[in-house]
Design a protein around this motif. Structure first.
Motif, short mmCIF file in Angstrom:
data_model
loop_
_atom_site.label_atom_id
_atom_site.label_comp_id
_atom_site.label_asym_id
_atom_site.label_seq_id
_atom_site.Cartn_x
_atom_site.Cartn_y
_atom_site.Cartn_z
N ASN A 12 1.74 -0.13 9.97
CA ASN A 12 2.24 0.64 9.10
C ASN A 12 2.90 1.77 9.61
N GLY A 73 -2.98 5.81 3.09
CA GLY A 73 -4.11 5.73 4.00
C GLY A 73 -3.70 5.79 5.28
N SER A 161 -3.45 5.91 -4.42
CA SER A 161 -2.45 5.32 -5.05
C SER A 161 -2.96 4.28 -6.04
N GLU A 212 3.92 -3.92 -0.54
CA GLU A 212 3.75 -2.45 -0.94
C GLU A 212 4.84 -2.04 -1.89
N ARG A 213 4.57 -1.50 -2.82
CA ARG A 213 5.50 -0.98 -3.64
C ARG A 213 6.47 0.01 -3.06
N GLY A 222 -3.67 1.14 4.22
CA GLY A 222 -5.07 1.76 4.02
C GLY A 222 -5.69 1.83 2.85
N THR A 223 -5.09 2.39 1.49
CA THR A 223 -5.19 2.59 0.25
C THR A 223 -5.59 1.12 -0.41
#
Ligand SMILES: N[C@@H](CCC[C@H](N)C(=O)O)C(=O)O
Length: 277
Positions: A12, A73, A161, A212-213, A222-223
Motif C-alpha cells: 500500500n 493504517g 476510517s 479502497e474507497r 491496515g485499518t
C-alpha cells in the motif's frame, strides 16, 4: 519543486510531503497529480506532515482520487517511520493527530530501509450514525445486502476510517473489481466505504482482499485488516490476536484493553523532488 519520500506498508504505497518546512499547493489537487501512476509518481495515497497543537505531530491523508480520508493504517506506519527518521518527533513512542483522533505509534525496530511499527488505533465503533449509513438500524452487523442477485452478509465499522467487512467461504469466488466498487458506492453508504472480503483460515489467521474507497483494489489496508479482526472476533469468536494476510503481506492485529493494536512494516522506496508545474 517539492521534496517527497515514497514509502509503502505491505504494498500500500504513499507519497509523503513535509508540510512544515515547505509550502504545498492545494492538497486535494496535489494528491491526484502525484498519485497518478502514469503522469505522476504513482501511489495509493498521499500524506502531509503538519505541526499539531494537541499532539507531537499531525498527519493529513488523501486518497489517489484527491479525496481526504480520516486515517490510514498502513500509511501511519510509514508516516511514523518518516517523522522518527527525520527527527520531527522525539522518542520511539509519540502521538499523531489525525482526523480520526490521536493515534499512538511505537517504533519497534528501526533500520534505514525498513522499520517495524506498532500503532494503537484506538477503539472500533459500530454506530450507523458514525458510518453515515443510510439506515434506521442502530448498527449494521451481519446484515444481508444484495449485489447482482447475490446476497452478502455485511458488517460496517469505524476503525480510524469506515469499513464494510464481509466474511466469505472462498475468496477465489469474489470478483473484487465488480463487487468492491458496487459496495463502495452502495446507497447504504452515501459517503462511500472501504470494502474488505475476509476468509477465516483458522482462529488466528485471516486472508483479506481489499477494495479502497477513493483508490480501487489495493494490496493491503491496515485499518481494513483491523476491522476484519474486530468483526471476526464478534461474529465468529476468533482470537483477539490474529495475523491478517493480504496480497502485499501480513499485518498483526491485537485487541487488548478494549483497544486495537496493529503491527507491521514500513519501508522506504525512494526520495526525490516533484516538479509541480
Ligand atoms: N489504506 C488505508 C486506508 C486509506 C483510506 C481509505 N481509502 C478511506 O477512504 O477511508 C489503510 O491502510 O488503512
Amino acid at each position: 519543486m517539492l521534496e517527497f519520500i515514497k514509502m509503502h506498508g505491505l504494498g500500500n504505497d504513499f507519497i509523503i510531503f513535509d508540510g512544515i518546512n515547505q509550502d504545498l499547493p492545494d492538497h486535494n489537487e496535489l494528491a491526484k497529480k502525484v498519485c497518478d501512476r502514469h503522469f505522476g509518481i504513482g501511489a495509493d495515497g498521499m500524506m502531509v506532515v503538519k505541526q499539531s497543537s494537541s499532539s507531537d505531530i499531525k498527519m493529513l491523508f488523501y486518497n489517489a482520487d484527491g479525496s481526504q480520508a480520516p486515517m490510514c493504517g498502513n500509511g501511519i506506519r510509514c508516516f511514523a517511520k518518516y517523522v522518527f527518521d527525520e527527527k520531527l518527533v522525539r522518542g520511539k513512542e509519540f502521538e499523531v493527530e489525525t482526523l480520526a483522533g490521536i493515534m499512538r505509534p511505537r517504533i519497534i525496530s528501526s533500520e534505514e530501509k525498513i522499520s517495524f511499527i506498532e500503532v494503537n488505533l484506538g477503539k472500533a465503533y459500530f454506530s450507523s450514525e458514525m458510518i453515515h449509513a443510510n439506515t434506521n438500524k442502530e448498527k449494521i452487523l451481519n446484515e444481508s445486502i444484495e449485489i447482482d442477485g447475490n446476497i452478502f452478509k455485511i458488517s460496517a465499522v469505524v476503525v480510524g476510517s469506515v469499513h464494510a467487512v464481509i466474511f466469505v467461504d472462498d475468496l477465489n469466488k469474489i470478483d473484487i473489481n465488480v463487487i468492491g466498487r458496487k459496495i463502495e458506492n452502495h446507497q447504504l453508504f452515501p459517503n462511500k466505504i472501504n470494502v474488505n472480503f475476509c476468509q477465516i483460515i483458522d482462529d488466528t489467521n485471516f486472508q483479506v482482499l481489499t477494495w479502497e474507497r477513493g483508490v480501487g483494489q489495493t494490496l493491503a489496508c491496515g485499518t481494513g485488516a483491523a476491522s476484519a479482526a474486530v468483526v471476526g472476533s464478534i461474529l465468529y469468536n476468533t482470537s483477539k490476536k490474529v495475523n491478517v494476510h493480504l496480497l502485499g503481506g501480513t499485518v498483526e492485529i491485537e485487541q487488548r484493553d478494549n483497544e486495537i493494536f496493529m503491527t507491521g512494516p514500513a519501508e522506504v522506496i525512494c526520495k526525490g523532488v516533484y516538479y509541480d508545474k
